[in-house]
Write a protein that holds these residues in place. Structure first.
Motif, PDB file in Angstrom:
ATOM      1  N   PHE A   1       0.828  -1.206   0.000  1.00 39.68           N
ATOM      2  CA  PHE A   1       0.000   0.000   0.000  1.00 39.68           C
ATOM      3  C   PHE A   1       0.863   1.259   0.000  1.00 39.68           C
ATOM      4  O   PHE A   1       0.550   2.239  -0.687  1.00 39.68           O
ATOM      5  CB  PHE A   1      -0.954   0.003   1.199  1.00 39.68           C
ATOM      6  CG  PHE A   1      -1.861   1.187   1.238  1.00 39.68           C
ATOM      7  CD1 PHE A   1      -2.954   1.265   0.380  1.00 39.68           C
ATOM      8  CD2 PHE A   1      -1.623   2.239   2.099  1.00 39.68           C
ATOM      9  CE1 PHE A   1      -3.797   2.364   0.403  1.00 39.68           C
ATOM     10  CE2 PHE A   1      -2.453   3.339   2.123  1.00 39.68           C
ATOM     11  CZ  PHE A   1      -3.545   3.406   1.272  1.00 39.68           C
ATOM     12  N   LEU A   2       1.950   1.247   0.762  1.00 40.74           N
ATOM     13  CA  LEU A   2       2.848   2.404   0.770  1.00 40.74           C
ATOM     14  C   LEU A   2       3.489   2.625  -0.598  1.00 40.74           C
ATOM     15  O   LEU A   2       3.618   3.768  -1.050  1.00 40.74           O
ATOM     16  CB  LEU A   2       3.933   2.230   1.834  1.00 40.74           C
ATOM     17  CG  LEU A   2       3.463   2.383   3.286  1.00 40.74           C
ATOM     18  CD1 LEU A   2       4.583   2.016   4.245  1.00 40.74           C
ATOM     19  CD2 LEU A   2       2.976   3.796   3.545  1.00 40.74           C
ATOM     20  N   ILE A   3       3.873   1.539  -1.254  1.00 43.24           N
ATOM     21  CA  ILE A   3       4.449   1.659  -2.599  1.00 43.24           C
ATOM     22  C   ILE A   3       3.426   2.250  -3.561  1.00 43.24           C
ATOM     23  O   ILE A   3       3.733   3.162  -4.338  1.00 43.24           O
ATOM     24  CB  ILE A   3       4.959   0.290  -3.100  1.00 43.24           C
ATOM     25  CG1 ILE A   3       6.175  -0.153  -2.297  1.00 43.24           C
ATOM     26  CG2 ILE A   3       5.300   0.343  -4.594  1.00 43.24           C
ATOM     27  CD1 ILE A   3       6.616  -1.582  -2.551  1.00 43.24           C
ATOM     28  N   VAL A   4       2.190   1.742  -3.505  1.00 46.41           N
ATOM     29  CA  VAL A   4       1.134   2.244  -4.399  1.00 46.41           C
ATOM     30  C   VAL A   4       0.817   3.704  -4.087  1.00 46.41           C
ATOM     31  O   VAL A   4       0.672   4.528  -5.000  1.00 46.41           O
ATOM     32  CB  VAL A   4      -0.127   1.357  -4.298  1.00 46.41           C
ATOM     33  CG1 VAL A   4      -1.306   2.003  -4.991  1.00 46.41           C
ATOM     34  CG2 VAL A   4       0.151  -0.014  -4.879  1.00 46.41           C
ATOM     35  N   SER A   5       0.721   4.048  -2.808  1.00 47.05           N
ATOM     36  CA  SER A   5       0.419   5.434  -2.420  1.00 47.05           C
ATOM     37  C   SER A   5       1.522   6.380  -2.875  1.00 47.05           C
ATOM     38  O   SER A   5       1.252   7.465  -3.407  1.00 47.05           O
ATOM     39  CB  SER A   5       0.233   5.539  -0.909  1.00 47.05           C
ATOM     40  OG  SER A   5      -0.834   4.744  -0.492  1.00 47.05           O
ATOM     41  N   PHE A   6       2.765   5.968  -2.688  1.00 41.21           N
ATOM     42  CA  PHE A   6       3.893   6.796  -3.124  1.00 41.21           C
ATOM     43  C   PHE A   6       3.899   6.925  -4.646  1.00 41.21           C
ATOM     44  O   PHE A   6       4.241   7.977  -5.191  1.00 41.21           O
ATOM     45  CB  PHE A   6       5.206   6.197  -2.607  1.00 41.21           C
ATOM     46  CG  PHE A   6       6.378   7.110  -2.759  1.00 41.21           C
ATOM     47  CD1 PHE A   6       6.442   8.310  -2.074  1.00 41.21           C
ATOM     48  CD2 PHE A   6       7.434   6.777  -3.601  1.00 41.21           C
ATOM     49  CE1 PHE A   6       7.527   9.161  -2.222  1.00 41.21           C
ATOM     50  CE2 PHE A   6       8.519   7.620  -3.752  1.00 41.21           C
ATOM     51  CZ  PHE A   6       8.575   8.818  -3.061  1.00 41.21           C
ATOM     52  N   SER A   7       3.485   5.879  -5.337  1.00 42.44           N
ATOM     53  CA  SER A   7       3.406   5.913  -6.801  1.00 42.44           C
ATOM     54  C   SER A   7       2.336   6.886  -7.273  1.00 42.44           C
ATOM     55  O   SER A   7       2.536   7.623  -8.242  1.00 42.44           O
ATOM     56  CB  SER A   7       3.104   4.521  -7.344  1.00 42.44           C
ATOM     57  OG  SER A   7       4.111   3.627  -6.971  1.00 42.44           O
ATOM     58  N   ILE A   8       1.208   6.880  -6.597  1.00 42.79           N
ATOM     59  CA  ILE A   8       0.125   7.822  -6.942  1.00 42.79           C
ATOM     60  C   ILE A   8       0.597   9.252  -6.730  1.00 42.79           C
ATOM     61  O   ILE A   8       0.379  10.124  -7.579  1.00 42.79           O
ATOM     62  CB  ILE A   8      -1.137   7.512  -6.110  1.00 42.79           C
ATOM     63  CG1 ILE A   8      -1.769   6.201  -6.576  1.00 42.79           C
ATOM     64  CG2 ILE A   8      -2.141   8.658  -6.190  1.00 42.79           C
ATOM     65  CD1 ILE A   8      -2.887   5.691  -5.685  1.00 42.79           C
ATOM     66  N   LEU A   9       1.259   9.499  -5.618  1.00 39.98           N
ATOM     67  CA  LEU A   9       1.775  10.838  -5.344  1.00 39.98           C
ATOM     68  C   LEU A   9       2.799  11.249  -6.403  1.00 39.98           C
ATOM     69  O   LEU A   9       2.738  12.355  -6.947  1.00 39.98           O
ATOM     70  CB  LEU A   9       2.403  10.871  -3.949  1.00 39.98           C
ATOM     71  CG  LEU A   9       3.016  12.195  -3.524  1.00 39.98           C
ATOM     72  CD1 LEU A   9       1.950  13.284  -3.425  1.00 39.98           C
ATOM     73  CD2 LEU A   9       3.747  12.046  -2.211  1.00 39.98           C
ATOM     74  N   THR A  10       3.716  10.355  -6.723  1.00 41.13           N
ATOM     75  CA  THR A  10       4.751  10.651  -7.720  1.00 41.13           C
ATOM     76  C   THR A  10       4.141  10.913  -9.089  1.00 41.13           C
ATOM     77  O   THR A  10       4.541  11.843  -9.789  1.00 41.13           O
ATOM     78  CB  THR A  10       5.756   9.484  -7.807  1.00 41.13           C
ATOM     79  OG1 THR A  10       6.267   9.226  -6.506  1.00 41.13           O
ATOM     80  CG2 THR A  10       6.886   9.809  -8.751  1.00 41.13           C
ATOM     81  N   LYS A  11       3.168  10.077  -9.469  1.00 44.85           N
ATOM     82  CA  LYS A  11       2.518  10.238 -10.778  1.00 44.85           C
ATOM     83  C   LYS A  11       1.886  11.620 -10.904  1.00 44.85           C
ATOM     84  O   LYS A  11       1.919  12.240 -11.962  1.00 44.85           O
ATOM     85  CB  LYS A  11       1.456   9.159 -10.959  1.00 44.85           C
ATOM     86  CG  LYS A  11       0.663   9.283 -12.243  1.00 44.85           C
ATOM     87  CD  LYS A  11      -0.478   8.307 -12.266  1.00 44.85           C
ATOM     88  CE  LYS A  11      -1.604   8.921 -11.517  1.00 44.85           C
ATOM     89  NZ  LYS A  11      -2.913   8.676 -11.945  1.00 44.85           N
ATOM     90  N   ASN A  12       1.320  12.118  -9.809  1.00 41.26           N
ATOM     91  CA  ASN A  12       0.656  13.416  -9.845  1.00 41.26           C
ATOM     92  C   ASN A  12       1.619  14.586  -9.682  1.00 41.26           C
ATOM     93  O   ASN A  12       1.293  15.703 -10.086  1.00 41.26           O
ATOM     94  CB  ASN A  12      -0.430  13.473  -8.775  1.00 41.26           C
ATOM     95  CG  ASN A  12      -1.627  12.633  -9.160  1.00 41.26           C
ATOM     96  OD1 ASN A  12      -2.317  12.925 -10.129  1.00 41.26           O
ATOM     97  ND2 ASN A  12      -1.876  11.563  -8.425  1.00 41.26           N
ATOM     98  N   LEU A  13       2.779  14.352  -9.104  1.00 43.80           N
ATOM     99  CA  LEU A  13       3.763  15.427  -8.922  1.00 43.80           C
ATOM    100  C   LEU A  13       4.678  15.605 -10.130  1.00 43.80           C
ATOM    101  O   LEU A  13       5.039  16.716 -10.483  1.00 43.80           O
ATOM    102  CB  LEU A  13       4.629  15.150  -7.689  1.00 43.80           C
ATOM    103  CG  LEU A  13       4.026  15.472  -6.337  1.00 43.80           C
ATOM    104  CD1 LEU A  13       4.954  15.039  -5.221  1.00 43.80           C
ATOM    105  CD2 LEU A  13       3.714  16.954  -6.226  1.00 43.80           C
ATOM    106  N   ILE A  14       5.053  14.483 -10.744  1.00 44.95           N
ATOM    107  CA  ILE A  14       6.025  14.531 -11.840  1.00 44.95           C
ATOM    108  C   ILE A  14       5.286  14.398 -13.173  1.00 44.95           C
ATOM    109  O   ILE A  14       4.632  13.395 -13.415  1.00 44.95           O
ATOM    110  CB  ILE A  14       7.077  13.408 -11.688  1.00 44.95           C
ATOM    111  CG1 ILE A  14       7.829  13.605 -10.378  1.00 44.95           C
ATOM    112  CG2 ILE A  14       8.013  13.383 -12.875  1.00 44.95           C
ATOM    113  CD1 ILE A  14       8.816  12.516 -10.064  1.00 44.95           C
ATOM    114  N   SER A  15       5.420  15.423 -14.007  1.00 41.26           N
ATOM    115  CA  SER A  15       4.708  15.378 -15.290  1.00 41.26           C
ATOM    116  C   SER A  15       5.580  14.797 -16.415  1.00 41.26           C
ATOM    117  O   SER A  15       5.052  14.275 -17.381  1.00 41.26           O
ATOM    118  CB  SER A  15       4.226  16.768 -15.676  1.00 41.26           C
ATOM    119  OG  SER A  15       5.317  17.655 -15.754  1.00 41.26           O
ATOM    120  N   LYS A  16       6.893  14.887 -16.289  1.00 36.67           N
ATOM    121  CA  LYS A  16       7.801  14.320 -17.292  1.00 36.67           C
ATOM    122  C   LYS A  16       8.719  13.340 -16.603  1.00 36.67           C
ATOM    123  O   LYS A  16       9.396  13.730 -15.660  1.00 36.67           O
ATOM    124  CB  LYS A  16       8.633  15.408 -17.960  1.00 36.67           C
ATOM    125  CG  LYS A  16       7.840  16.457 -18.662  1.00 36.67           C
ATOM    126  CD  LYS A  16       7.598  16.072 -20.081  1.00 36.67           C
ATOM    127  CE  LYS A  16       6.912  17.258 -20.745  1.00 36.67           C
ATOM    128  NZ  LYS A  16       6.114  17.027 -21.816  1.00 36.67           N
TER     129      LYS A  16
END
Length: 154
Positions: A45-60
């Motif tokens: 869950f932490l990996i998925v949550s961090f991935s969601i955050l990263t996906k929304n923060l990093i556009s490129k």
């Protein structure tokens, strides 16, 4: 910033029921004790949550969430990673096939509102899907055959 926080929490709130379904499925199908599942589910869950955050923060690069999850999980399980043993031993207790079934059902339900768009693709998409699935199957079988012959297992 408020919009980002709202989007991230909305996406994570969609993931929580999926984890509940996976947890219950693991308990029922494999009789795995909850104390064995909780650490692996928490790490996942932490990996998925961090991935969601990263996906929304990093556009490129514009990577989907599952790609970020795969990348983070791969890095965490590298032989040089100090948390490799912790991640592998705990997440390894989660049975993959039991996890896939509810996730595929959830994915099927999520495309239910897109039926008009799927109808517009016409019958040709079915042929393409069959060709892709058969190609994937035969390609995997060919690679397996070559590896088994190369290692003298057949």
């Amino acid at each position: 910033m408020y919009k980002l926080k709202t989007v991230v929490f909305e996406q994570i709130s969609i993931v929580i029921p999926v984890y509940c379904i996976v947890f219950i499925s693991q308990l029922i199908a494999k009789n795995t004790p909850p104390k064995d599942l909780i650490p692996g589910m928490a790490i996942s869950f932490l990996i998925v949550s961090f991935s969601i955050l990263t996906k929304n923060l990093i556009s490129k690069p514009n990577l989907p969430g599952f790609a970020w999850s795969t990348l983070f999980a791969a890095v965490l399980t590298l032989p040089i990673s100090p948390v490799k043993d912790l991640v592998v031993s705990n997440v390894g207790k989660i049975d993959f096939m039991v996890t896939v079934t509810p996730l595929l059902a959830f994915a099927g339900i999520s495309i239910g509102d897109k039926l008009p768009q799927l109808k517009k693709l016409s019958w040709k998409i079915a042929i393409i899907a069959i060709v892709v699935m058969c190609s994937t199957y035969f390609g995997s079988a060919l690679i397996a055959q070559m590896v088994l012959k190369f290692t003298n297992n057949i």
